[in-house]
Design an enzyme around this catalytic site. Structure first.
Site, mmCIF file in Angstrom:
data_model
loop_
_atom_site.group_PDB
_atom_site.id
_atom_site.type_symbol
_atom_site.label_atom_id
_atom_site.label_comp_id
_atom_site.label_asym_id
_atom_site.label_seq_id
_atom_site.Cartn_x
_atom_site.Cartn_y
_atom_site.Cartn_z
ATOM 1 C CG HIS A 283 -0.432 -0.136 2.621
ATOM 2 N ND1 HIS A 283 -0.216 1.366 3.157
ATOM 3 C CD2 HIS A 283 -0.004 -0.968 3.490
ATOM 4 C CE1 HIS A 283 0.265 0.866 4.425
ATOM 5 N NE2 HIS A 283 0.480 -0.457 4.642
ATOM 6 C CG ASP B 46 2.494 0.696 7.882
ATOM 7 O OD1 ASP B 46 2.548 -0.133 6.854
ATOM 8 O OD2 ASP B 46 1.944 0.880 8.763
ATOM 9 C CD GLU C 176 -2.964 -1.421 5.437
ATOM 10 O OE1 GLU C 176 -3.022 -2.334 6.252
ATOM 11 O OE2 GLU C 176 -2.508 -0.269 5.776
ATOM 12 C CD GLU C 177 -1.793 2.502 7.398
ATOM 13 O OE1 GLU C 177 -2.448 1.980 8.440
ATOM 14 O OE2 GLU C 177 -0.341 2.430 7.140
ATOM 15 C CG HIS D 260 0.521 3.658 12.185
ATOM 16 N ND1 HIS D 260 -0.787 3.181 12.300
ATOM 17 C CD2 HIS D 260 1.021 2.857 11.037
ATOM 18 C CE1 HIS D 260 -1.169 2.363 11.606
ATOM 19 N NE2 HIS D 260 -0.053 2.189 10.541
#
Length: 342
Positions: free
Chosen positions: A63, A173, A201-202, A312
């Site tokens: 992603h 990420d 995606e998140e 994150h």
């Protein structure tokens, strides 16, 4: 590989605002692709023919989006109120530098100074509503000449190599998975492969579901960054995985039980070629596998991840050796599937 990862991490790509990341990847891989398309959701789908013609049987997925902020209101005195896009720990927000919107307006996330808080307030994590972004505007009217409601806010963070082969950056990420796929696309392939750089995606694994539904692969390899949580304050039983100990091979997580035969094959490939590898010791989170494996009549899924500390946040950390080994193992997997998929 490392320079590719650095370049991708530096780009803004908050969920649903992946345009710059998608544009950079598209420009990079176009000379090596046979077909490129952007679907209705914004996924970048790249098909490359290999020496063996198999069509869309093998899909690789990573992603493009990252967690960030979205502007919800502007106060009369010119401060921006915001919500989080994706899972962000409120404790990491205070004092962070952000860039707002396509103009990349600089701002600082603020909160009431500690000198003005009560003892009770100091014991709790501030509510999101208490934070604001200061862009230096004198009032609401001036702020609205620079930003608009619905603009994204992306963390500003330098990409830095440090310590014993470690990398600090935002959005590792999942720019690490994107970087692996970019490098594979630049190489001759033993079989046809469809590479999907997904969106959103998140915020609920939205892009991968639509892409898998249209491609309908037999096998999908998901390339991800996963939480490490190998910090001293956590007891060993809750430490997930460790940067520097090799790629993380997925067998189960919060959303999927991965195809057992593919997991065993990844493990065998790593062992046979002298690559370090590890499994999660504590199950947390999930990947796009949970959407892909449930598509139509089902898809066999496998996963390779890089262990990332402080996931994150603006200062995620990974091991450069893990990144290189992740690329090597993904390449070995594609070579193996070229012998299995007909």
């Amino acid at each position: 590989m490392i320079e590719t990862l650095k370049a991708l991490c530096a780009l803004p790509g908050v969920s649903s605002f992946e345009d710059e990341v998608r544009g950079a990847i598209r420009q990079r891989v176009t000379p090596f692709a046979d077909q490129i398309q952007v679907d209705a959701l914004g996924n970048l789908i790249v098909f490359k023919r290999g020496s063996k013609s198999t069509g869309n049987k093998l899909m690789l997925c990573a992603h493009m989006d990252e967690v960030g902020l979205i502007i919800k209101a502007v106060t009369e005195d010119g401060y921006l109120k915001f919500g989080c896009v994706g899972g962000i720990d409120r404790r990491v927000l205070l004092g962070k530098q952000v860039a707002v919107g396509e103009k990349k307006v600089p701002g600082i996330i603020g909160l009431k100074a500690i000198h003005l808080t009560t003892p009770e307030e100091r014991k709790r994590v501030p509510k999101l509503e208490e934070y604001y972004i200061d862009i230096g505007a004198k009032d609401r009217q001036e702020a609205l000449t620079q930003v608009s409601l619905g603009d994204y806010g992306v963390f500003v963070s330098d990409v830095v190599e440090f310590g014993n082969g470690m990398l600090k950056a935002k959005a590792i990420d999942d720019r690490v998975g994107c970087a692996v796929m970019v490098k594979l696309l630049e190489e001759p392939l033993p079989m046809d492969c469809t590479f999907v750089f997904t969106v959103q995606e998140e915020v609920g694994i939205r892009g991968a579901f639509g892409a898998a539904f249209s491609i309908t692969p037999e096998v999908a390899l998901i390339l991800e960054g996963t939480t490490a949580a190998d910090i001293p304050s956590l007891e060993p039983g809750r430490q997930v995985c460790w940067p520097g100990r090799g790629p993380v091979l997925s067998w189960m997580d919060g959303g999927s039980i991965y195809d057992r035969a593919l997991f065993e094959q990844l493990r065998k490939l790593a062992q046979d070629h002298g690559l370090p590898w590890q499994m999660k010791h504590y199950l947390a989170g999930g990947t796009e596998a949970q959407a892909i494996q449930r598509t139509k009549s089902g898809v066999r899924v496998a996963g390779i991840s890089s262990a990332v500390r402080y996931l994150h946040t603006p200062s995620s950390v990974c091991s450069l050796s893990d990144v290189e080994h992740m690329l090597t193992l993904a390449r070995l997997f594609v070579n193996h599937m070229a012998q299995k998929l007909t």
